[in-house]
Design an enzyme around this catalytic site. Sequence first.
Site, PDB file in Angstrom:
ATOM      1  N   GLY A  15      21.035 -27.772 -71.888  1.00 19.66           N
ATOM      2  CA  GLY A  15      20.163 -27.200 -72.928  1.00 19.66           C
ATOM      3  C   GLY A  15      20.364 -25.695 -73.006  1.00 19.66           C
ATOM      4  O   GLY A  15      20.403 -25.023 -71.983  1.00 19.66           O
ATOM      5  N   ALA A  26      27.701 -10.171 -70.063  1.00 15.11           N
ATOM      6  CA  ALA A  26      27.787  -9.477 -68.777  1.00 15.11           C
ATOM      7  C   ALA A  26      28.986  -9.965 -67.970  1.00 15.11           C
ATOM      8  O   ALA A  26      29.681  -9.171 -67.325  1.00 15.11           O
ATOM      9  CB  ALA A  26      26.492  -9.679 -67.993  1.00 15.11           C
ATOM     10  N   ARG A  76      25.910 -31.613 -73.418  1.00 13.10           N
ATOM     11  CA  ARG A  76      25.690 -32.409 -72.208  1.00 13.10           C
ATOM     12  C   ARG A  76      26.839 -33.419 -72.223  1.00 13.10           C
ATOM     13  O   ARG A  76      26.851 -34.335 -73.034  1.00 13.10           O
ATOM     14  CB  ARG A  76      24.337 -33.111 -72.255  1.00 13.10           C
ATOM     15  CG  ARG A  76      23.145 -32.138 -72.431  1.00 13.10           C
ATOM     16  CD  ARG A  76      21.821 -32.854 -72.185  1.00 13.10           C
ATOM     17  NE  ARG A  76      20.667 -32.151 -72.710  1.00 13.10           N
ATOM     18  CZ  ARG A  76      19.944 -31.250 -72.032  1.00 13.10           C
ATOM     19  NH1 ARG A  76      20.288 -30.904 -70.818  1.00 13.10           N
ATOM     20  NH2 ARG A  76      18.886 -30.681 -72.579  1.00 13.10           N
ATOM     21  N   CYS A  77      27.829 -33.215 -71.335  1.00  8.29           N
ATOM     22  CA  CYS A  77      29.115 -33.928 -71.451  1.00  8.29           C
ATOM     23  C   CYS A  77      29.207 -35.119 -70.494  1.00  8.29           C
ATOM     24  O   CYS A  77      29.243 -34.956 -69.279  1.00  8.29           O
ATOM     25  CB  CYS A  77      30.238 -32.932 -71.172  1.00  8.29           C
ATOM     26  SG  CYS A  77      31.857 -33.676 -71.088  1.00  8.29           S
ATOM     27  N   ASP A 107      20.256 -27.745 -63.706  1.00  9.70           N
ATOM     28  CA  ASP A 107      20.652 -28.535 -62.529  1.00  9.70           C
ATOM     29  C   ASP A 107      21.716 -29.590 -62.833  1.00  9.70           C
ATOM     30  O   ASP A 107      22.602 -29.824 -62.010  1.00  9.70           O
ATOM     31  CB  ASP A 107      19.435 -29.145 -61.820  1.00  9.70           C
ATOM     32  CG  ASP A 107      18.547 -29.943 -62.756  1.00  9.70           C
ATOM     33  OD1 ASP A 107      18.827 -29.965 -63.968  1.00  9.70           O
ATOM     34  OD2 ASP A 107      17.583 -30.549 -62.269  1.00  9.70           O
ATOM     35  N   THR A 130      17.980 -22.014 -68.069  1.00 12.13           N
ATOM     36  CA  THR A 130      17.151 -23.088 -68.623  1.00 12.13           C
ATOM     37  C   THR A 130      15.747 -22.543 -68.832  1.00 12.13           C
ATOM     38  O   THR A 130      15.247 -21.807 -67.970  1.00 12.13           O
ATOM     39  CB  THR A 130      17.082 -24.335 -67.712  1.00 12.13           C
ATOM     40  OG1 THR A 130      15.952 -25.139 -68.113  1.00 12.13           O
ATOM     41  CG2 THR A 130      16.898 -23.992 -66.236  1.00 12.13           C
ATOM     42  N   ASP A 132      13.130 -24.079 -68.528  1.00  9.97           N
ATOM     43  CA  ASP A 132      12.147 -24.792 -67.692  1.00  9.97           C
ATOM     44  C   ASP A 132      11.791 -24.077 -66.395  1.00  9.97           C
ATOM     45  O   ASP A 132      10.774 -24.408 -65.772  1.00  9.97           O
ATOM     46  CB  ASP A 132      12.660 -26.198 -67.353  1.00  9.97           C
ATOM     47  CG  ASP A 132      12.711 -27.105 -68.575  1.00  9.97           C
ATOM     48  OD1 ASP A 132      12.175 -26.714 -69.619  1.00  9.97           O
ATOM     49  OD2 ASP A 132      13.292 -28.197 -68.468  1.00  9.97           O
ATOM     50  N   ASP A 134      13.042 -24.475 -63.551  1.00 10.52           N
ATOM     51  CA  ASP A 134      12.867 -25.508 -62.514  1.00 10.52           C
ATOM     52  C   ASP A 134      14.024 -25.552 -61.514  1.00 10.52           C
ATOM     53  O   ASP A 134      14.379 -26.604 -61.002  1.00 10.52           O
ATOM     54  CB  ASP A 134      12.691 -26.886 -63.177  1.00 10.52           C
ATOM     55  CG  ASP A 134      13.881 -27.259 -64.047  1.00 10.52           C
ATOM     56  OD1 ASP A 134      14.716 -26.386 -64.326  1.00 10.52           O
ATOM     57  OD2 ASP A 134      13.984 -28.431 -64.447  1.00 10.52           O
ATOM     58  N   GLY A 175       9.274 -29.039 -70.587  1.00 12.58           N
ATOM     59  CA  GLY A 175       9.163 -29.078 -69.133  1.00 12.58           C
ATOM     60  C   GLY A 175       9.102 -30.524 -68.712  1.00 12.58           C
ATOM     61  O   GLY A 175       8.046 -31.089 -68.499  1.00 12.58           O
ATOM     62  N   ARG A 176      10.306 -31.119 -68.665  1.00 12.76           N
ATOM     63  CA  ARG A 176      10.412 -32.560 -68.392  1.00 12.76           C
ATOM     64  C   ARG A 176       9.854 -32.891 -67.006  1.00 12.76           C
ATOM     65  O   ARG A 176       9.127 -33.836 -66.832  1.00 12.76           O
ATOM     66  CB  ARG A 176      11.877 -32.967 -68.487  1.00 12.76           C
ATOM     67  CG  ARG A 176      12.082 -34.364 -68.874  1.00 12.76           C
ATOM     68  CD  ARG A 176      13.523 -34.676 -69.187  1.00 12.76           C
ATOM     69  NE  ARG A 176      14.466 -33.598 -68.906  1.00 12.76           N
ATOM     70  CZ  ARG A 176      15.594 -33.410 -69.547  1.00 12.76           C
ATOM     71  NH1 ARG A 176      15.918 -34.202 -70.531  1.00 12.76           N
ATOM     72  NH2 ARG A 176      16.415 -32.440 -69.226  1.00 12.76           N
ATOM     73  N   ALA A 191      -5.748 -21.191 -72.574  1.00  8.23           N
ATOM     74  CA  ALA A 191      -6.023 -22.614 -72.835  1.00  8.23           C
ATOM     75  C   ALA A 191      -7.211 -23.091 -72.012  1.00  8.23           C
ATOM     76  O   ALA A 191      -7.451 -22.616 -70.906  1.00  8.23           O
ATOM     77  CB  ALA A 191      -4.795 -23.452 -72.487  1.00  8.23           C
ATOM     78  N   LYS A 218     -18.792 -24.210 -76.799  1.00 10.10           N
ATOM     79  CA  LYS A 218     -17.428 -23.956 -77.264  1.00 10.10           C
ATOM     80  C   LYS A 218     -17.163 -24.789 -78.508  1.00 10.10           C
ATOM     81  O   LYS A 218     -17.321 -26.016 -78.489  1.00 10.10           O
ATOM     82  CB  LYS A 218     -16.445 -24.351 -76.157  1.00 10.10           C
ATOM     83  CG  LYS A 218     -15.234 -23.470 -76.099  1.00 10.10           C
ATOM     84  CD  LYS A 218     -14.487 -23.667 -74.793  1.00 10.10           C
ATOM     85  CE  LYS A 218     -13.373 -22.675 -74.624  1.00 10.10           C
ATOM     86  NZ  LYS A 218     -12.443 -22.563 -75.720  1.00 10.10           N
TER      87      LYS A 218
END
Length: 325
Positions: A15, A26, A76-77, A107, A130, A132, A134, A175-176, A191, A218
Amino acid sequence: MPKKINKIGVLTSGGDAPGMNAAVRAVVRACAFHKVECVGIFQGYQGLIDDNFKAMNARSVNNIINKGGTILKSARCLEFRTPEGRKTAHENLLKSNIDALVVIGGDGSFTGAMIFQKEFSFPVIGIPGTIDNDIYGTRYTLGFDTALNTVVEAIDKIRDTASSHNRLFFVEVMGRDAGHIALNAGIGAGAEEILIPEENMGLDRLLESLKRSEKSGKSSSIVVVAEGDKTGKNVFEIASYIEQNLPYYEVRVSVMGHMQRGGAPSCFDRVLATRMGVHAVESILDGKSNVMVGIIDEEMTLCPLENAIKGKSKINNKLIRVSEI
Ligand code: F6P
């Protein structure tokens, strides 16, 4: 003695993430600085297999530091997962006299890089890209900061319409497997509740909490839901459960989707990408391989690719507590 590095290939994979272009820039410019040739590989690992290479010099990366996406394209190969695909990739690298590879991705991309490195003893270095956040071995991945700002800006806008109509909004963010985007953007956007894959809040607890806030006066609320949330229900199912049990609010769902991955990188991501790109090239020239560059406590670091893939990026429990308060 490790082979002298004269030519480095760079690719972006998986992604896309804002800051990938700044990292490519760079890498290319660090190569130019150290008088090493640089080759851009297009479409990630697919480009390695298809021999889709282009020589790059300092001028090839003019005016890209501010651009989202990746000028090298990404993919994504599946073919790279096969021994035949990797063999072709290796042959193409040798044919072009490329001595080492910089892989900018997440990853999945690093898993491919690690297998490739082991099979052919080919020097590879990863740069974590990424949204994410993660990946183990770095406090920040490229694109995370930009994605947070994008999400917060969007939720601010949703808040305007939510409060005008006394509505309860469920906002799904990416965010899988990780709740970093949801937790940080949720706090930043104020939130009411945040649902993340690392914690199972449970639908009943969510309902009770929303009831309490409704009772406290609220009139509108925002709930941020990570796409990999643990309730086992998708955002629409969660929203409809709440709507059935809390008729006071009109409920709406907003799925942020891929807009989170686009846009100009934040200054933070540009600086991070630039530092990572330079560190990657200098580490390769220093004989390092099979590692990922990262940033921890403001310092550039290296972490074995294996740890980056297998380790878990930890959610910040103190942040969870802050969000609850
Ligand atoms: O890049 C990571 C990620 O953004 C995940 O959060 C999300 O689940 C996934 O990519 C979406 O991937 P794709 O673009 O292939 O649909």
